[in-house]
Design a protein around this motif. Sequence first.
Motif, PDB file in Angstrom:
ATOM      1  N   VAL A 226      -0.887  -7.555   2.680  1.00 52.86           N
ATOM      2  CA  VAL A 226      -0.285  -7.270   1.379  1.00 52.86           C
ATOM      3  C   VAL A 226      -0.940  -8.175   0.331  1.00 52.86           C
ATOM      4  O   VAL A 226      -0.942  -9.393   0.467  1.00 52.86           O
ATOM      5  CB  VAL A 226       1.236  -7.495   1.411  1.00 52.86           C
ATOM      6  N   THR A 227      -1.502  -7.563  -0.704  1.00 48.14           N
ATOM      7  CA  THR A 227      -2.148  -8.330  -1.771  1.00 48.14           C
ATOM      8  C   THR A 227      -1.087  -9.039  -2.604  1.00 48.14           C
ATOM      9  O   THR A 227      -0.104  -8.432  -3.033  1.00 48.14           O
ATOM     10  CB  THR A 227      -2.975  -7.402  -2.678  1.00 48.14           C
TER      11      THR A 227
ATOM     12  N   PRO B 191       0.822  -1.212   0.000  1.00 49.55           N
ATOM     13  CA  PRO B 191       0.000   0.000   0.000  1.00 49.55           C
ATOM     14  C   PRO B 191       0.858   1.266   0.000  1.00 49.55           C
ATOM     15  O   PRO B 191       1.811   1.385   0.765  1.00 49.55           O
ATOM     16  CB  PRO B 191      -0.803  -0.114   1.303  1.00 49.55           C
ATOM     17  N   GLY B 192       0.521   2.186  -0.901  1.00 48.97           N
ATOM     18  CA  GLY B 192       1.194   3.476  -0.936  1.00 48.97           C
ATOM     19  C   GLY B 192       2.481   3.509  -1.726  1.00 48.97           C
ATOM     20  O   GLY B 192       3.052   4.584  -1.932  1.00 48.97           O
ATOM     21  N   CYS B 193       2.972   2.362  -2.190  1.00 52.79           N
ATOM     22  CA  CYS B 193       4.216   2.342  -2.949  1.00 52.79           C
ATOM     23  C   CYS B 193       3.942   2.621  -4.426  1.00 52.79           C
ATOM     24  O   CYS B 193       2.884   2.264  -4.948  1.00 52.79           O
ATOM     25  CB  CYS B 193       4.916   0.994  -2.787  1.00 52.79           C
TER      26      CYS B 193
ATOM     27  N   CYS C  94       8.968  -0.227   0.221  1.00 48.25           N
ATOM     28  CA  CYS C  94       8.570  -0.373  -1.184  1.00 48.25           C
ATOM     29  C   CYS C  94       9.542  -1.222  -1.993  1.00 48.25           C
ATOM     30  O   CYS C  94       9.234  -1.599  -3.113  1.00 48.25           O
ATOM     31  CB  CYS C  94       8.425   0.996  -1.830  1.00 48.25           C
TER      32      CYS C  94
ATOM     33  N   GLN D 123       3.410  -2.473  -9.721  1.00 46.61           N
ATOM     34  CA  GLN D 123       4.503  -2.616  -8.773  1.00 46.61           C
ATOM     35  C   GLN D 123       5.394  -3.791  -9.163  1.00 46.61           C
ATOM     36  O   GLN D 123       5.066  -4.601 -10.026  1.00 46.61           O
ATOM     37  CB  GLN D 123       3.952  -2.789  -7.352  1.00 46.61           C
TER      38      GLN D 123
END
Length: 469
Positions: free
Chosen positions: A164-165, A119-121, A297, A147
């Motif tokens: 984390v997906t 998330p957020g990366c 990240c 990503q």
Amino acid sequence: MATSSLLSIALCSLLVFNVCFAQVEQLRRSQQQRPQSERWRTECRLQRLNALKPSRQVRSEAGNSEYWDVEQEDQLQCAGFSAARHTIQQRSLLLPSFLNTPDLFYVLQGRGIHGAVFPGCPQTYESSPSQSREGRRESQRSGDEHQKVRPIQQGDIVAVPAGVTQWVYNDGNSPLVLISFMDVGNQANQLDISTRRFHLAGNPRREQQSQQQQQGQEGRRGQQENNGNNIFSGFDEKLLAEAFNVDVELARKLQNEDDNRERIVRVRDEFQIMSPGRRQEEGQSERDYNGVEETFCTLRLHQNIDRPSEADIFNPRGGRITTVDRRQLPVLRALQLSAERGVLYKNALVAPHFNAKSHSVIYVTDGSGRLQVVDDNGNNVFDGELQEGQLLVVPQNFAMIKRAGDRGFKWIAVKSSDNPQRTPLAGRISVIRGLPNSVLENAFNLSEDEAQDLKYNREEVTVFSPNRN
């Protein structure tokens, strides 16, 4: 002017470095301050341990999944782990999902591509045919951004934090088989002592229904209808359309209402992703990592544990043991987990020992072996053969001994500590070796010669070659 520009660049570089360093340092300090007792407290009053087979199986369009449910076995509840084995056919995709627990999986067979979305990366992998400002919108539509993805292969340990997906694609020439260990006892799990998988895509009704039947929880959490849909199915389609700025028909497709493929689906068209390639990734994995360059990240999530050259303990007549912990794979510090790979040759032994700071969940990958496990009262709680595909939990400080069968014995074990401590009771670096002769003589009613024999007759370390007689 040039001096001013250089100064600005230098200040920006320093700021970026400080932010990355502070992020890693914050993670390091938080883990140092976190007590191990923050794991869920579970009962470990076990009279007997059992070699476990999967409690249920769910078939998908392009593979199948087998599960060891924590709710079904006292020993799994004691350790705070559940497990799953996924078989993914060629050119097939394990659909994106995320868990309430950290996930540590081992690649038993094959090769593939693993994706994890933090998330957020930023989406650092970009591809677009046009770089012109005027064609920016067309470029975004015809290109792609996502990503980082990582090639995985047999022998890899892959660590994924809770929430984390992740997804896995089989791009190899044989089935891709994964054994996954989910740490429900981990402090990252704020729900309950059960594995809850949140499906981002698909319509895994059979999986959810089989789990509820096992648990006797049909209709758990108020889900009386449409059990097993993905998370988008619970939202109003008009709100989804507004959130994604798409039409309602496209939003409805996110809900996969009429999709019966379950969790593993066949890829029908060419599977196009951006990847640096296996050789580049493997070359990068040989680098020395000091932790500073690993921000959230850019976390390195996998490490091969099968290479004989990486063994921590090796006996040319007995076998080898390799450990991957927070030193080899820094993300394990955050997950509070580690992994052990064991390879025993025919009739070889692992010294009687105990794990001082962790539970151990052992899965047999090949061959078979006889294991004995003893509890704190001196009771033999397991004495039997552990075969390929079976799983056994050994609680913290329970003593165990392993002996390989005629075909050898290979296993992968996950431990509930990022810095595990194996304490051998026999051999050159053992507890017995560290005790004075007088203590042994009086404790076990031995003669001086017998105490000497007990301490020095086995000079090997942890992995013992079989007796010649």
